[in-house]
Design a protein around this motif. Sequence first.
Motif, PDB file in Angstrom:
ATOM      1  N   ALA A 163       7.022  12.281  -9.010  1.00 22.27           N
ATOM      2  CA  ALA A 163       6.725  11.569  -8.102  1.00 22.27           C
ATOM      3  C   ALA A 163       5.611  10.635  -9.190  1.00 22.27           C
ATOM      4  CB  ALA A 163       5.001  12.744  -6.886  1.00 22.27           C
ATOM      5  N   TYR A 164       5.891   9.699  -9.305  1.00 18.41           N
ATOM      6  CA  TYR A 164       5.631   8.653 -10.166  1.00 18.41           C
ATOM      7  C   TYR A 164       3.785   8.508 -10.480  1.00 18.41           C
ATOM      8  CZ  TYR A 164       5.537   4.241 -12.226  1.00 18.41           C
ATOM      9  OH  TYR A 164       5.425   2.746 -13.665  1.00 18.41           O
ATOM     10  N   PRO A 165       4.283   8.750 -11.790  1.00 14.92           N
ATOM     11  CA  PRO A 165       2.893   8.757 -12.588  1.00 14.92           C
ATOM     12  C   PRO A 165       2.864   7.404 -12.921  1.00 14.92           C
ATOM     13  CG  PRO A 165       4.077   9.887 -14.419  1.00 14.92           C
ATOM     14  CD  PRO A 165       5.179   8.759 -12.884  1.00 14.92           C
ATOM     15  N   GLY A 166       1.863   6.306 -12.396  1.00 15.55           N
ATOM     16  CA  GLY A 166       1.823   5.078 -12.428  1.00 15.55           C
ATOM     17  C   GLY A 166       0.363   4.767 -11.994  1.00 15.55           C
ATOM     18  N   ILE A 167      -0.483   3.392 -12.658  1.00 14.31           N
ATOM     19  CA  ILE A 167      -1.786   3.425 -11.814  1.00 14.31           C
ATOM     20  C   ILE A 167      -1.916   3.183 -10.955  1.00 14.31           C
ATOM     21  CG2 ILE A 167      -3.799   1.674 -11.865  1.00 14.31           C
ATOM     22  CD1 ILE A 167      -2.267   1.283 -15.200  1.00 14.31           C
ATOM     23  N   GLU A 170      -1.982   6.088  -8.364  1.00 11.39           N
ATOM     24  CA  GLU A 170      -2.664   7.125  -8.625  1.00 11.39           C
ATOM     25  C   GLU A 170      -3.935   6.540  -7.572  1.00 11.39           C
ATOM     26  OE1 GLU A 170      -4.069   9.845  -9.961  1.00 11.39           O
ATOM     27  OE2 GLU A 170      -1.727  10.212 -10.991  1.00 11.39           O
ATOM     28  N   GLU A 171      -3.885   4.939  -7.628  1.00 10.20           N
ATOM     29  CA  GLU A 171      -4.934   4.362  -6.449  1.00 10.20           C
ATOM     30  C   GLU A 171      -4.664   3.897  -5.255  1.00 10.20           C
ATOM     31  OE1 GLU A 171      -5.802   0.335  -9.930  1.00 10.20           O
ATOM     32  OE2 GLU A 171      -4.236   0.002  -7.568  1.00 10.20           O
ATOM     33  N   ARG A 172      -3.253   4.127  -4.386  1.00  9.31           N
ATOM     34  CA  ARG A 172      -2.971   4.558  -3.415  1.00  9.31           C
ATOM     35  C   ARG A 172      -3.248   6.220  -2.591  1.00  9.31           C
ATOM     36  NH1 ARG A 172       0.133   0.358  -5.052  1.00  9.31           N
ATOM     37  NH2 ARG A 172       2.258   1.437  -4.705  1.00  9.31           N
ATOM     38  N   GLY A 173      -3.274   7.151  -3.853  1.00  9.20           N
ATOM     39  CA  GLY A 173      -3.424   8.533  -3.306  1.00  9.20           C
ATOM     40  C   GLY A 173      -2.324   9.403  -3.518  1.00  9.20           C
ATOM     41  N   GLN A 174      -1.569   9.492  -4.472  1.00 15.71           N
ATOM     42  CA  GLN A 174      -0.671  10.056  -5.117  1.00 15.71           C
ATOM     43  C   GLN A 174      -0.784  11.606  -4.290  1.00 15.71           C
ATOM     44  OE1 GLN A 174       3.056   9.745  -5.219  1.00 15.71           O
ATOM     45  NE2 GLN A 174       3.269   9.031  -6.967  1.00 15.71           N
ATOM     46  N   SER A 175      -1.578  12.563  -4.833  1.00 13.90           N
ATOM     47  CA  SER A 175      -2.020  13.316  -4.649  1.00 13.90           C
ATOM     48  C   SER A 175      -2.433  13.744  -3.177  1.00 13.90           C
ATOM     49  CB  SER A 175      -3.139  13.979  -4.940  1.00 13.90           C
ATOM     50  OG  SER A 175      -3.546  13.669  -6.312  1.00 13.90           O
ATOM     51  N   ILE A 178       1.472  13.785  -0.897  1.00 14.69           N
ATOM     52  CA  ILE A 178       2.053  14.548  -1.162  1.00 14.69           C
ATOM     53  C   ILE A 178       1.004  16.073  -0.810  1.00 14.69           C
ATOM     54  CG2 ILE A 178       2.577  16.942  -2.864  1.00 14.69           C
ATOM     55  CD1 ILE A 178       3.195  14.519  -4.939  1.00 14.69           C
ATOM     56  N   ALA A 179      -0.158  16.645  -0.427  1.00 17.97           N
ATOM     57  CA  ALA A 179      -0.350  16.953   0.111  1.00 17.97           C
ATOM     58  C   ALA A 179      -0.548  17.073   1.679  1.00 17.97           C
ATOM     59  CB  ALA A 179      -1.787  17.208  -0.479  1.00 17.97           C
ATOM     60  N   GLY A 204       6.614  16.466  -6.459  1.00 15.24           N
ATOM     61  CA  GLY A 204       7.114  15.218  -6.678  1.00 15.24           C
ATOM     62  C   GLY A 204       8.433  15.423  -5.572  1.00 15.24           C
TER      63      GLY A 204
ATOM     64  N   ALA B 211      -2.804  18.065  -5.551  1.00 17.27           N
ATOM     65  CA  ALA B 211      -1.789  18.040  -4.423  1.00 17.27           C
ATOM     66  C   ALA B 211      -2.005  18.371  -3.862  1.00 17.27           C
ATOM     67  CB  ALA B 211      -0.336  17.368  -5.180  1.00 17.27           C
ATOM     68  N   GLN B 259     -10.122   7.059  -1.641  1.00 15.62           N
ATOM     69  CA  GLN B 259      -9.404   8.435  -1.764  1.00 15.62           C
ATOM     70  C   GLN B 259     -10.239   9.522  -0.934  1.00 15.62           C
ATOM     71  OE1 GLN B 259      -6.623   8.334  -1.264  1.00 15.62           O
ATOM     72  NE2 GLN B 259      -6.388   6.344  -2.326  1.00 15.62           N
TER      73      GLN B 259
END
Lengths: 318, 324
Positions: A163-167, A170-175, A178-179, A204, B211, B259
Amino acid sequence: MNPNYLDFEQPIAELEAKIEELRLVGDDTEINITDELAKLLGKSRSLTESIFSNLSAWQISQLSRHPKRPYTLDYLNLMFDDFEEIHGDRHFSDDAAIVGGIARLEGRPVMVIGHQKGREVKEKVRRNFGMPRPEGYRKALRLMEMAERFHLPVLTFIDTPGAYPGIDAEERGQSEAIAFNLAKMSQLKTPIISTVVGEGGSGGALAIGVCDQLTMLQYSTYSVISPEGCASILWKSAERAPDAAKAMGITSGRLHELGLVDKVVPEPLGGAHRNPEALAMDLKKALIESLAHLDVLSIDELLDRRYKRLMSYGLTSE
Amino acid sequence: MSNWLDKIIPSLVRSENKRASVPEGLWKKCPKCEAVLYLPELEKNLNVCTKCEHHMRLAARQRLETFLDKGSFTELAAEVEPVDRLKFRDTKKYKDRLTAAQKATGEKDALVAMRGKLKSMPVVAVAFDFRFMGGSMGAVVGERFVRAVNVSLKEKIPLICFSASGGARMQEALISLMQMAKTSAALEKMRQAGIPYISVLTDPVYGGVSASLAMLGDLNIAEPKALVGFAGPRVIEQTVREKLPEGFQRAEFLLEHGQVDMIVSRLEMRDRLYSMLSMFMHRFAEPVSDVKPTVDADVVAVTEPKRAGEQQASTVEQGAAANS
């Protein structure tokens, strides 16, 4: 160096170059080179066989990321008919690192979702090197829920560094993205078959990989972290990636032994990119078989089986 | 006057000497405000700096034992212990790393699970121990978590998880990755059953834990200033090649970006979680603030209205119905 060959393939590349040269010469002159050519072709084949019969985990990892390796859209082309791509997460944007849509597999309607890498520089950037942002995972889930509504099996193709590690991600809730997929896929009321076709990069990858049947192509990999990442943390040096690749057991063979993968589809000599058509036919057959296997189960049985599989991961005798 | 001074000075000096001879382990400097704090007092304050309220890390067992009512808890799934299935070896053997972590922490693995009471409401609570290999999630963490979920499901009581983890445990490779799917699937059952799950994010929560189970709470609650994210700041910096914004991945940043649901101080955790859970569980609000549970704490409570779709009132305890 020929960029279409990995470093450990260079002896093959040299031989292939020689063969090509000879062919050109043969076109120009009257000298009969058929025998010589056949000899060299045979030599090339046995050289490839011997190199590929004994690949290290690190070499396989490089093959899984080979720039010529077929990607999701290639498989869609080769194996499916009537593909209609469906875009966007309906909230933020369309993430080109994940593609998906409806298609027919041997006449049967299915939902196909997969990571997508780019081929040329511009396309690579547009596809973000196959590293999805949250909206990519949310699009994937939207398509899966659509598949559930219309009783279409879901076929996913996994090929991402992660998954993309970008700012912004993260702001839009990568974790969370995925979860949430992991949770929802565990109860999705339609069969899910996942195939790792290239790099299975961590969360990812798993975010479209919770399934009833997990297949890996022979030279694909699946791991919790990239060999480089693991090496730089545990060995304090990314150069120890070959050691990390070996220690983590990221190859299809090892993972099949460990019971984490159901099926391994062999690749053509030299890897998927040497003969994508042949591989696609084999994979198609394997997918149809897997579907037939799951078709006999009722939805309750299917979900029960999926849940038990998930719960069995990591179980050991106490 | 001089008499009084004479009396006082030697005793001051004496106490200075005494202090100097006190073992160093009794004092701790707050990493934030640098105040020197007396350890027993700091511990009593749940490792929250008494001067600046900086939240320091808390060991899993200490977390649970201070969160749950005194004497109300029993450990769950303690029998699940780690096995090195891959015979993993980096610069050290995984087996040796496990042994070292076990020695250093007194725990068998990075997650401790307990069944107990929160202001007399039965709950299941689990906590990650960051000291144990960075709170990393392998097969034992996953299995213990799922067993805790199963107790919640069976007894229809809320689950609270305090996470603190660097992510999945590399030494268990793909097995650890699959724990993300395993724990998330178990939590989906909680959601279907309508039993509340509260995820408390404590400093730090990253990677495979963030995640999966840590972001799946009905409520995701962060402790002040906790660092929470998917990818670590260094990895992101290397990827995007720009400077990260001020306060990036702190609890306050997450709140601003929608979040997490709220930020709650550790000192208020019991009060606030009880208050919210009692609403989800249709219990009466507790009349007093966080007093230590008294003898008849067990008999507070429960003429709760049945929730829709539920066969039985969920938590009627023996000898209850005191205030009907």
